[in-house]
Write an enzyme that holds these catalytic residues in place. Structure first.
Site, PDB file in Angstrom:
ATOM      1  CB  CYS A 129      38.122  36.783  38.594  1.00 36.21           C
ATOM      2  SG  CYS A 129      39.175  36.609  37.123  1.00 36.21           S
ATOM      3  CG  HIS A 153      38.358  41.893  38.502  1.00 35.90           C
ATOM      4  ND1 HIS A 153      38.438  41.157  39.660  1.00 35.90           N
ATOM      5  CD2 HIS A 153      39.078  41.215  37.568  1.00 35.90           C
ATOM      6  CE1 HIS A 153      39.200  40.094  39.448  1.00 35.90           C
ATOM      7  NE2 HIS A 153      39.588  40.100  38.190  1.00 35.90           N
TER       8      HIS A 153
END
Length: 496
Positions: free
Chosen positions: A338, A418
């Site tokens: 991310c 994630h």
């Protein structure tokens, strides 16, 4: 049964999340329909719900303990700190703007309406609702704007259990003081205490707990022992300490171990991504914040960040940016997740979080990132499972695709997903490649480690600890009968 209670804490990281999860799993085992609830959370560790919203990661874990899918109902207000003074405000899973600490008072009334309505709805649907407080109810300087501790308990007439971490020391004073500093109408709701992370002989603690009951008129419902095999999805990124080992890995299956340096960014988010690596025997994972700690690592991981541009500047100030670039230049593995992925790219154009527009990234991936006002919130439940939470979007990329979840250049990998490393086959293949790249030819990836199973086993461990060391009958009585009669403390210790 149709009741609710609040688990408060003497401090952050006292054990509130563990106790709520353990109670949810314990009640669910008994066939009781139970739901978790955290009125207001402040955390950059978050998860995507079945509605496509965003809640605190701990509440997603607690929902799993209760046998439920994560829902925005379980955490209606989420604050995601982007600096020391401002936070992104997420209401019922969606971004509602940015608030400054000093302005939060003006939002209290309408947020309280959202919170109270959701709690009422859950209480009408479930047999029990286990609420988690935030920080400590003894933060009386914040009482006027409190929505998650005594503000919630007072509004919903909830009995409150205060849990404290005795491993930090001074717990008896913390428990007494937490009650003593509260105003009488708040004190009335404090029903009893739980001691968490106790080491040694409980008989030595018993006289202190007896005296605490005489002083406060409140019993201690349980003394939960320290369990060094218990790890938990971190609620608060501040609990992620640099130079600390992540998890307790088993012995290596081969002759080599694999050393992973996970960079502890100032505004780290979803640090729980690293836990999947720590589940693997022979994988030694450390949080680091100094360039020297990268030198002997086989793998460097840049995790998520709530302030990508700011944390990238911090990397450069600490010399970590050069250390990561040198690590990649030596052919060893780098993984960005991310915000960490975005830092690995050539440029970042950010008019949303930092307002700094175009800045240079580390240039380890030939891609450009542009931040968009609309946040991507997505769950993936196909052959690969994971979730996305990000403003930054890939505007251009010339690198190879990596499993359709990101991009790679040689041994440098980047993904917005994630939870990707929770996918066992993906993690095993990636670790095998990382070991070969780092010259750890004697490293053997275990074929029997299943992260999801390990996480569920942790929930069972929490429930087992409470079943053995908590007066479950007394807790059930709180759910059945509500707030018991307790005295008000009038102490000269706390002044007039």
């Amino acid at each position: 049964m149709s009741g609710a209670l609040l688990v408060a804490g003497t401090t952050s990281d006292a054990g509130k999340s563990m106790m709520v999860a353990g109670l949810c799993r314990l009640l669910a085992r008994k066939g009781i329909r139970v739901a978790p609830f955290k009125a207001q959370n402040m955390s950059n560790n978050s998860a995507v719900t079945m509605e496509g919203g965003e809640i605190g990661r701990a509440q997603a874990m607690q929902a799993r303990a209760a046998g439920l899918e994560p829902s925005v109902r379980f955490n209606p207000v989420l604050l995601k700190p982007g600096s020391d003074r401002t936070s992104q405000l997420v209401v019922m899973g969606q971004v509602s703007g940015t608030v400054a600490a000093g302005d939060y008072f003006h939002h209290r009334a309408w947020l309280a309406d959202v919170i109270n309505a959701e709690l009422d709805s859950l209480r009408s649907e479930f047999d029990a609702v286990i609420c988690e407080g935030a920080g400590s109810p003894a933060e009386i300087n914040l009482r006027a704007t409190d929505l998650a501790n005594m503000g919630l308990a007072r509004a919903a007439e909830l009995p409150v259990i205060v849990v404290g971490d005795i491993d930090r020391g001074g717990l008896l004073a913390h428990l007494f003081g937490t009650v003593a500093v509260l105003e009488p109408d708040d004190q009335r709701l404090i029903s009893g205490f739980v001691v968490n992370k106790f080491r040694g002989d409980p008989a030595l603690l018993a006289p202190g707990l007896d005296q605490l009951e005489r002083l406060t008129g409140r019993p201690t419902y349980g003394v939960v022992p320290f369990d060094d095999g218990l790890w938990l999805d971190a609620e608060d990124s501040l609990s992620v300490q640099a130079h600390r080992m992540v998890g307790i890995p088993g012995p290596a299956r081969g002759v080599d171990s694999l050393r992973v340096a996970a960079v502890r960014l100032p505004r780290i988010s979803n640090s729980t991504d690293i836990e999947a690596l720590a589940c693997e025997p022979g994988v030694l994972v450390r949080w680091v914040s100094d360039a020297a700690d990268v030198a002997d690592a086989d793998v460097v991981v840049l995790p998520g960040s709530k302030a990508t541009v700011s944390d990238l500047a911090w990397l450069r100030e600490r010399g970590l940016a050069d250390a990561v670039i040198a690590h990649a230049a030596s052919g060893r593995t780098v993984l960005g997740i991310c915000g960490g992925f975005q830092m690995l790219c050539r440029t970042i154009d950010d008019s949303v979080e930092s307002g700094q527009r175009r800045v240079e990234g580390l240039g380890l991936l030939d891609a450009d990132i542009v931040f968009e006002p609309a946040k991507t919130l997505r769950r993936w439940n196909g052959p690969l499972r994971g979730y996305e939470i990000h403003h930054g979007q890939i505007a251009r990329a010339s690198e190879d695709s990596w499993l359709d979840v990101g991009i790679r250049r040689g041994a440098v990998y980047g993904t917005h997903w994630h939870g990707l490393l929770d996918n066992d086959d993906v993690r095993r293949r990636w670790l095998t490649d990382a070991a070969m790249t780092g010259g750890r030819k004697g490293f053997v990836v275990a074929a029997d480690v299943e992260v999801t199973t390990r996480r569920d086993a942790q929930l069972d461990t929490m429930a087992d600890l409470l079943a053995s060391h908590l007066d479950v009958g007394a807790v059930m009585d709180l759910l059945d009968r509500g707030v018991p009669s307790r005295p008000v403390i009038t102490s000269t210790i706390c002044g007039p």
